[in-house]
Each structure stands twice: as structure tokens, then as C-alpha cells.
Design a protein around this motif. Structure first.
Motif, PDB file in Angstrom:
ATOM      1  N   LYS A 156       0.752  -1.263  -0.232  1.00 50.54           N
ATOM      2  CA  LYS A 156      -0.370   0.279   0.089  1.00 50.54           C
ATOM      3  C   LYS A 156       0.682   1.195   0.162  1.00 50.54           C
ATOM      4  CE  LYS A 156      -4.370  -1.765   2.474  1.00 50.54           C
ATOM      5  NZ  LYS A 156      -4.825  -1.847   3.691  1.00 50.54           N
ATOM      6  N   PRO A 157       0.289   2.500  -0.556  1.00 47.54           N
ATOM      7  CA  PRO A 157       1.237   3.801  -0.802  1.00 47.54           C
ATOM      8  C   PRO A 157       1.381   4.297   0.632  1.00 47.54           C
ATOM      9  CG  PRO A 157      -0.283   3.380  -2.583  1.00 47.54           C
ATOM     10  CD  PRO A 157      -1.026   2.408  -1.491  1.00 47.54           C
ATOM     11  N   THR A 158       2.464   4.979   0.766  1.00 53.15           N
ATOM     12  CA  THR A 158       2.725   6.084   2.117  1.00 53.15           C
ATOM     13  C   THR A 158       3.973   6.658   1.744  1.00 53.15           C
ATOM     14  OG1 THR A 158       4.982   4.396   2.546  1.00 53.15           O
ATOM     15  CG2 THR A 158       2.991   3.368   3.642  1.00 53.15           C
ATOM     16  N   ILE A 159       3.677   7.769   2.554  1.00 52.31           N
ATOM     17  CA  ILE A 159       4.396   8.842   2.238  1.00 52.31           C
ATOM     18  C   ILE A 159       5.496   8.902   2.810  1.00 52.31           C
ATOM     19  CG2 ILE A 159       4.843  11.622   2.450  1.00 52.31           C
ATOM     20  CD1 ILE A 159       1.960  10.598   1.144  1.00 52.31           C
ATOM     21  N   ASN A 160       6.447   8.383   1.324  1.00 50.18           N
ATOM     22  CA  ASN A 160       8.340   8.832   2.550  1.00 50.18           C
ATOM     23  C   ASN A 160       8.725   9.942   2.844  1.00 50.18           C
ATOM     24  OD1 ASN A 160      10.615   7.398   1.076  1.00 50.18           O
ATOM     25  ND2 ASN A 160      10.727   8.891  -0.386  1.00 50.18           N
ATOM     26  N   LYS A 161       9.429   9.138   3.678  1.00 54.86           N
ATOM     27  CA  LYS A 161      10.333  10.095   4.369  1.00 54.86           C
ATOM     28  C   LYS A 161      11.584   9.609   4.214  1.00 54.86           C
ATOM     29  CE  LYS A 161       6.960  12.187   6.475  1.00 54.86           C
ATOM     30  NZ  LYS A 161       6.374  13.179   6.195  1.00 54.86           N
TER      31      LYS A 161
END
Length: 259
Positions: free
Chosen positions: A5-10
Motif C-alpha cells: 500500500k502507498p505511504t508518504i516517503n520520508k
């Protein structure tokens, strides 16, 4: 592989999370920089591993450097298996350097020939593997890209070392003599193996000061961004790193802090 699932990259502000490809003129200090980087970052030589490749063994006079040597692609595969499977058991290596990439190419070419014969596509030369034409190079590029991607996925920082040469570039349709660029000694297709997947493509130079036709001084520079003559670049926001940094005292600390 299951869908992720997509996540916000950090982004991670840790040099271990980077893949670094450093080319320079000979005797610039590439292997020394890797040794100093490991000692500065971790304070423990065993946290890094410099892999001498093929006929290259530029580490012989460097103290306090964890080293091994590979002379075939079979050695390369066994090394990768050991690095990944024995992580946290036999070793606690954080970053791996390959010195030099020019020596990797013939090892990979020999492996492509072996693979072709194993699949029933008999050949005696690299260019004849898998039916020839562009297939051997496609296989070689995939072989090496997969190798480094596997190491990166396993959490290793990767540091590849190579050499530079001045090449003349002529754009398609250009009727002039073209222009010169300081870049890798590798062919363009083999260079793309590293330039395409590595975060930082860095170029070391030795800038000489000349007075009355005599060399009066020199300055070692590490370019992080290209300038039209020097070929370099990083996957960072514009102006987040300088064009170059100067190789001087405690350079490993400057290198770590800058990246």
C-alpha cells in the motif's frame, strides 16, 4: 510479491541509506575516503567492507580497512549471499564498497556467457551470448542492477569506485567537433548501470595551479553536481549540495555532513 500500500516517503538523513558511485583520476584517494568514512561514521573498521574486484587490489597499503577479494562472478554471488544471510550473525557490516567497477564488467560478461550456455544457447564470446545483438548487454545490465538492488534492499549502503577519462561528445546531427566531458571510463551503456540506479554520481578531480608554465599547487575536489565539463549529479533538491567540496583535513566528516 504482495502489493504494498502507498505511504508518504520520508527521507533518511543517514549516509548508509545512500548508494554512491565515485569516479576519479588515479591516486585521488577513493579507497582512502571509504576507509576514513567508515571510521568517522562508525568508529569501527568492521562496519565497512571494501571488495577488491578482479585484478584490482588498491587496498594493500591501507591500514584499518576490512577487505576481501572477488575474482569471478561466482565469488560475487557467494559474497552477496554471505552478506545478506549472515548479517547480525557473522558480521555487522553497514556499508560495502566495490573497487573498481571497471573490473566488474569482465566478471559479469563471463557470467552472461555461462548463463547462455547453461540455457542451451551455445556461445564462446560475450557478444554471441543469448543470440547476440543487444541481448548480451541487456543480460549484463540486469545482472549487475539486480545485484546492487538486492544489497540495497537488505539494508547495506553501497559505495562503488571507478576511474575517469575525458570523452568527446557529439550530439546527433551536430556537425561541429563536439565538446569534451570528464566522465567514466566505462562505455555509456555500462555506465548507465550505475548512473541510473545510484543516488550520488560523484567525480573527483585534481585542479592544478600553473604559473609561468610550472605547477605551483593543486587542489583535490569532489564534484557533486555537473558543470558542463565535469559529469556528476545527485538525487537531491536543487542547491541542497554544493557543486564541489575540497578534499582536505578531516574530509570524511565534511563528506558525511554534506551528503
Amino acid at each position: 510479491m504482495a502489493f504494498k500500500k502507498p505511504t508518504i516517503n520520508k527521507t533518511k538523513t543517514d549516509i548508509q541509506s545512500l548508494t554512491i558511485y565515485l569516479r576519479s583520476v588515479k591516486k585521488w584517494g577513493k579507497s582512502t575516503l571509504f576507509r576514513d568514512l567508515i571510521l568517522e561514521k562508525y568508529g569501527d573498521a568492521e562496519k565497512g567492507l571494501l571488495v577488491g574486484v578482479g585484478a584490482e587490489a588498491g587496498y594493500n597499503i591501507l591500514d584499518n580497512l576490512n577487505v576481501t577479494q572477488v575474482e569471478s562472478f561466482k565469488d560475487m554471488k557467494e559474497l552477496k549471499k554471505w552478506l545478506i544471510n549472515e548479517k547480525g550473525k557473522e558480521h555487522d557490516i553497514k556499508m560495502v564498497a566495490f573497487d573498481v567497477v571497471e573490473e566488474l564488467i569482465p566478471l559479469a560478461e563471463a557470467e552472461v556467457v555461462r548463463m547462455s550456455n547453461a540455457e542451451g544457447k551455445a556461445c564462446t564470446t560475450f557478444n554471441g551470448a543469448f543470440g547476440g545483438y543487444g541481448e548480451p548487454r541487456k543480460k549484463l545490465q540486469k545482472l549487475l542492477k539486480d545485484y546492487f538492488v538486492d544489497l540495497r534492499k537488505a539494508g547495506f549502503g553501497i559505495f562503488c569506485i571507478g576511474h575517469t577519462k575525458v570523452k568527446n561528445v557529439k550530439e546527433k546531427g551536430d556537425e561541429t567537433e563536439g565538446y569534451n566531458i570528464l566522465t567514466s571510463t566505462l562505455s555509456n551503456d555500462n555506465e548507465s548501470i550505475f548512473a541510473d540506479i545510484f543516488d550520488c554520481v560523484l567525480t573527483g578531480t585534481i585542479e592544478k595551479t600553473i604559473d609561468s608554465k610550472k605547477i605551483t599547487g593543486e587542489e583535490r575536489r569532489l564534484y557533486m553536481r555537473g558543470n558542463g565539463y565535469v559529469d556528476a549529479g545527485c538525487r537531491f533538491a536543487p542547491d541542497s549540495v554544493p557543486e564541489y567540496i575540497v578534499y582536505e583535513s578531516n574530509f570524511a566528516r565534511t563528506f558525511i555532513d554534506t551528503l
